[in-house]
Design a protein around this motif. Structure first.
Motif, PDB file in Angstrom:
ATOM      1  N   GLY A 277       1.500  -9.262 -14.212  1.00 42.74           N
ATOM      2  CA  GLY A 277       0.736 -10.446 -14.003  1.00 42.74           C
ATOM      3  C   GLY A 277      -0.647 -10.522 -13.162  1.00 42.74           C
ATOM      4  N   MET A 278      -0.288  -9.909 -12.030  1.00 44.75           N
ATOM      5  CA  MET A 278      -1.482  -9.794 -11.072  1.00 44.75           C
ATOM      6  C   MET A 278      -2.541  -8.753 -11.358  1.00 44.75           C
ATOM      7  N   GLN A 279      -2.159  -7.793 -12.354  1.00 47.92           N
ATOM      8  CA  GLN A 279      -2.901  -6.945 -12.661  1.00 47.92           C
ATOM      9  C   GLN A 279      -3.709  -7.325 -14.101  1.00 47.92           C
TER      10      GLN A 279
ATOM     11  N   GLU B 121       4.328   7.650   0.104  1.00 49.97           N
ATOM     12  CA  GLU B 121       3.453   7.636   1.067  1.00 49.97           C
ATOM     13  C   GLU B 121       2.081   7.367   0.378  1.00 49.97           C
ATOM     14  N   GLN B 122       1.655   7.723  -0.562  1.00 53.07           N
ATOM     15  CA  GLN B 122       0.009   7.375  -1.107  1.00 53.07           C
ATOM     16  C   GLN B 122       0.064   6.260  -1.997  1.00 53.07           C
ATOM     17  N   ASP B 123       0.865   5.754  -2.855  1.00 52.78           N
ATOM     18  CA  ASP B 123       0.618   4.721  -3.747  1.00 52.78           C
ATOM     19  C   ASP B 123       0.970   3.278  -3.163  1.00 52.78           C
ATOM     20  N   ALA B 124       0.143   2.778  -2.574  1.00 51.78           N
ATOM     21  CA  ALA B 124       0.574   1.414  -2.279  1.00 51.78           C
ATOM     22  C   ALA B 124      -0.062   0.487  -2.886  1.00 51.78           C
ATOM     23  N   ASP B 125      -1.111   0.646  -3.873  1.00 49.78           N
ATOM     24  CA  ASP B 125      -1.711  -0.308  -4.822  1.00 49.78           C
ATOM     25  C   ASP B 125      -1.798   0.308  -6.181  1.00 49.78           C
ATOM     26  N   TRP B 126      -2.522  -0.278  -7.139  1.00 53.07           N
ATOM     27  CA  TRP B 126      -2.613  -0.002  -8.510  1.00 53.07           C
ATOM     28  C   TRP B 126      -3.876   0.792  -8.799  1.00 53.07           C
ATOM     29  N   ASP B 127      -4.782   1.185  -7.606  1.00 49.95           N
ATOM     30  CA  ASP B 127      -6.050   1.855  -8.031  1.00 49.95           C
ATOM     31  C   ASP B 127      -5.765   2.880  -8.542  1.00 49.95           C
TER      32      ASP B 127
END
Length: 193
Positions: free
Chosen positions: A137-139, A65-71
């Motif tokens: 790669g995107m990170q 539910e909470q981790d939708a990105d690499w922040d």
């Protein structure tokens, strides 16, 4: 140790995506199936772990539910599905556990990967790893790290997925006897040491 099995190209119908709350029951089935496989491979410690029941999956539900990105450095979960059926999943983080040696390279740590027994050798894990490589790669990640129990088949699978076994230089006692550390260097060939 014998050589890695030949690479299995992922089935064309495998979809990999970020986990959602409704994936948790399927992840539970995949995890328990994987535990059965580990027991069949002779991993005694797998027998000591109780099956994962729905009440123990609350943490995974919260993460989905909470981790939708690499922040965050708490990790992200991705699932592999075939026809809306979860057949595998993995978790990765941009942080790494303290028992692993430091590296100057930006890294992603693969902390878990599971495939349902009925879908092994169909490229499910390879699809999950391919997805992680794209995410890395995107990170601007240079290195994917992983580790597994020293079971021949597990080590061979990691090698088949593109990981290279590396010597452990950390501080965890008996690590080399029980575990194998792997790296997947994502830098261009001419930038590697």
């Amino acid at each position: 140790m014998s050589s890695a099995p030949p690479p299995t190209a992922p089935r064309a119908d495998i979809l990999v995506r970020a986990a959602r709350t409704e994936d948790v029951p399927g992840m539970l089935q995949v995890s328990n199936s994987s535990q059965e496989w580990l027991i069949a491979q002779g991993l005694a410690s797998a027998k000591e772990q109780p099956p994962i029941t729905p009440d123990r999956m609350g943490w995974f539900t919260k993460k989905a539910e909470q981790d939708a990105d690499w922040d965050t450095n708490t990790g992200r979960i991705f699932v592999a599905e075939i026809g809306n059926l979860v057949v595998g999943w993995c978790m990765a983080t941009l942080a790494w556990p303290p028992h692993l040696p430091d590296t100057d390279l930006s890294q992603l740590y693969l902390s878990a990967i599971y495939v349902h027994q009925e879908y092994m050798k169909q490229g499910v894990a390879r699809a999950l790893i391919g997805f992680l490589k794209t995410e890395a790669g995107m990170q601007h990640v240079e290195l994917i790290r992983a580790e597994c129990k020293r079971i021949d088949k597990l080590v061979q699978y990691h090698e088949a997925w593109g990981f290279t076994p590396v010597e452990y230089t950390g501080f965890a006692p008996d690590y080399e006897e029980k575990m194998q550390l792997f790296h997947m260097d994502l830098r261009p060939e001419d930038e590697r040491d």
